[in-house]
Write an enzyme that holds these catalytic residues in place. Structure first.
Site, short mmCIF file in Angstrom:
data_model
loop_
_atom_site.label_atom_id
_atom_site.label_comp_id
_atom_site.label_asym_id
_atom_site.label_seq_id
_atom_site.Cartn_x
_atom_site.Cartn_y
_atom_site.Cartn_z
N CYS A 3 -6.86 -1.00 -37.75
CA CYS A 3 -8.08 -0.26 -38.09
C CYS A 3 -8.71 -0.72 -39.40
CB CYS A 3 -7.78 1.24 -38.17
SG CYS A 3 -7.43 1.92 -36.55
N HIS A 4 -7.91 -0.76 -40.46
CA HIS A 4 -8.48 -1.14 -41.75
C HIS A 4 -7.64 -2.17 -42.47
CE1 HIS A 4 -9.83 2.93 -40.67
NE2 HIS A 4 -11.00 2.46 -40.99
N GLY A 5 -6.72 -2.83 -41.72
CA GLY A 5 -6.02 -4.01 -42.25
C GLY A 5 -4.92 -3.76 -43.25
N TYR B 111 -19.72 4.22 -42.87
CA TYR B 111 -18.41 3.68 -42.56
C TYR B 111 -18.17 2.42 -43.38
CZ TYR B 111 -14.43 2.60 -39.50
OH TYR B 111 -13.19 2.35 -39.00
#
Lengths: 169, 438
Positions: free
Chosen positions: A133-135, B294
């Site tokens: 998702c965000h590494g 986001y």
């Protein structure tokens, strides 16, 4: 406000507001608390897992309280890699011994501590897990090494009921 | 209310109006004096009203067939698509309607930014608008969760986890929001309830938004105060009704194109896979209209990289995801302070040559943020997102306040008709008027 001295009436106002506030709070609390986990959700507190079929280097994922739990039977290389890491290199310093009671078995919530995605097995720069998702990168002990996650993957309360069965929760 | 007293023509009308002055209200709305120079960017208020009504009507009908249960939600949506008469049409209108709603609201917001509609005396209209926008985002997010697909489930997980960034009470709040230890059936049922409630809250706020608008009256493309009613105004009906109606028809063509020719292009294919708490999709992307925020969330770096900030010591004590969340929320809430951050007395960008340029840079910046929000958070993408995030805050916190003092503005005409009837804008008259306004 004027400088006039407080009267009986002022006292009555304040007392009424105070009683009213307590009353409102007493009514609001049940409406708020009903959103917390209910008795049936809390009842699913523990789960038993048969791990006899898990070979070294394999991970199984089981669901506990709606969350995935990784149970990994670690190879000797992975254990020594996890133990060799210096505490200074860790964002959230925890010794491998404290995370895996039996070094062969690593049991932890498969939930990234950043925003709750499920990290992928055998991926990332530290031979452990990688969150798509965000590494965030986790090592072979499930400790955060790189990326936005602040903490290591959480180790839940668990115990070996016998050699082949783990009870989580 | 209008200045003149309204008297209904029929006897029954008079009897009724004396008891409940609905006809007086109707007459106020139709006679409402509107600046005669409103352009098509002013038609989006009407378009947004249409969007809200469309969402409420299609939403009500979908709710007659949808089942808010983790085991049945996904199937019930497929049931709507395949079995329910015209279910496919209603659902596609509702799903694409959300995108159309945001498209219109972004145009509406950027219209205000260009023409300075948020400035005195319209601050309350602007702030109510921001609250409506926040509620729209909440409604859209919860609506996206209801089909209980993979994107629904993991979107819900990521967004609710934002609250875990709050120190001390964060985890407790997340558990409370979930009603369990993960996103599950209790989460779905409460999201359904709130998704049903919010549009009616928005409806109430829209009434206040329009009420607050009708006190000072509309801003206009040249951003001057006008006398009303006067030669500068036309009655709302029929002039604006016809213009809004024509714009609405154009908008509906775009809307219908999406519904009938590419109903899934704005969604994500993974949401046609049922929710699975064991597997996260490779790449979580929110709906397009939330992408700029986001990108800001993801562009905040690790705490150790914030060493240039004076409050590093304080920052070190908090997990960096808090900063991401704070930045994201600030990006929206900073808009509420806009009427005071923009120090220029001139409303319309038409008379502000420098602001006009910064305005278009901001538009580009938000579009870049949106694009970066859709890209993986790594390498060059992340770098660009960080620069764009920094610029976003720079625009509101530095550029706008300074610009108000430094900018050399173009003289503003005295009235809407003056440039046409009275020749070119008269510098002396405008100056005189400016001093009168103060």
């Amino acid at each position: 406000m004027s400088d006039k001295k407080p009267e009986r009436r002022d006292f009555l106002f304040t007392a009424s507001y105070a009683v009213g506030a307590v009353g409102v709070a007493a009514v609001v609390w049940p409406l708020v608390d009903q959103m917390n986990p209910d008795a049936s959700v809390k009842a699913l507190a523990s789960t038993e897992v048969d791990v006899s079929s898990v070979k070294p280097g394999n991970t199984i994922t089981v669901l506990w309280r709606g969350k995935p739990v990784f149970i990994r039977r670690r190879t000797q290389d992975e254990i020594s890699e996890a133990k060799s890491v210096k505490m200074e290199d860790l964002k959230h310093p925890e010794r491998d011994e404290d995370r895996a009671k039996d070094p062969q078995w690593l049991v932890m919530l498969g939930v990234c501590t950043h925003l709750g995605c499920v990290p992928l097995n055998d991926k990332g720069d530290y031979d452990g897990w990688f969150c798509p998702c965000h590494g965030s990168h986790y090592d072979t002990s499930g400790r955060i090494r790189k990326g936005p996650a602040p903490l290591n993957m959480e180790v839940p309360k668990y115990e070996f009921v016998n050699a082949n069965t783990i009870k989580i929760g | 209310m209008s200045d003149h007293e309204y008297v209904p023509s029929s006897k029954f009308g008079k009897w009724f109006n004396d008891r409940l002055p609905l006809l007086t209200l109707a007459s106020h709305l139709t006679d409402y004096p509107t600046p005669k120079n409103l352009n098509y960017w002013w038609t989006f208020g009407g378009i947004l009203t249409f969007c809200l009504i469309t969402q409420i009507v299609t939403g009500l009908t979908l709710a007659m067939h949808y089942i808010a249960h983790a085991d049945m939600a996904f199937e019930s949506v497929e049931h709507i698509m395949r079995d329910v008469n015209y279910g496919w049409l209603i659902r596609y209108i509702h799903a694409n309607g959300a995108s159309m709603f945001f498209l219109a609201v972004y145009i509406h917001i950027f219209r205000s930014l260009f023409y300075g509609s948020y400035k005195s005396p319209r601050e309350i209209i602007w702030i109510i608008g921001i609250i409506i926008y926040l509620l729209m985002m909440a409604a859209a997010f919860m609506g996206y969760v209801l089909p209980w697909g993979q994107m629904s489930f993991w979107g819900a997980t990521v967004i609710t986890n934002l609250f875990s960034a709050i120190p001390l009470v964060g985890e407790g709040i997340v558990t409370w929001l979930w009603g369990g230890y993960s996103v599950d059936n209790p989460t779905l049922t409460r999201f359904f309830t709130l998704h049903y409630l919010i549009p009616f809250l928005i409806l109430g706020l829209v009434v206040l938004h329009i009420w607050a608008l009708h006190v000072p009256g509309n801003n206009n493309p040249i951003g001057i105060d006008i006398k009303k009613p006067s030669k500068d105004t036309v009655p709302f009906h029929p002039y604006i009704v016809i213009k809004d109606g024509f714009a609405l028809l154009m908008f509906m063509i775009v809307f219908a194109f999406f519904v009938f020719y590419s109903p899934n292009i704005l969604g994500h294919a993974d949401n046609y896979i049922e929710a699975n708490p064991m597997v996260t999709p490779a790449h979580i992307v929110p709906e397009w209209y939330l992408l700029p925020f986001y990108a800001i969330l993801r562009s905040v770096p690790d705490v150790p990289e914030w060493y240039l900030l004076p409050f590093y010591a304080i920052l070190r004590s908090v997990p960096d995801k808090l900063l991401g969340v704070v930045a994201m929320l600030s990006a929206i809430l900073i808009l509420a302070a806009l009427p005071w951050l923009d120090t220029s007395k001139i409303r319309s960008a038409v008379f502000r040559p420098l602001y006009k340029q910064f305005y278009w840079i901001l538009v580009a910046d938000v579009l870049i943020l949106g694009y970066m929000g859709a890209m993986p958070a790594e390498g060059l993408y992340l770098l660009i997102a960080r620069v764009a995030t920094a610029y976003y805050f720079l625009h509101f916190l530095v550029i706008l306040p300074v610009l108000g003092f430094k900018e050399k503005t173009i003289p503003v005409p005295l009235s809407i008709t003056e440039p046409i009837l009275g020749g070119s804008p008269n510098l002396a008259m405008a100056k005189k008027k400016e001093s009168l306004d103060k």
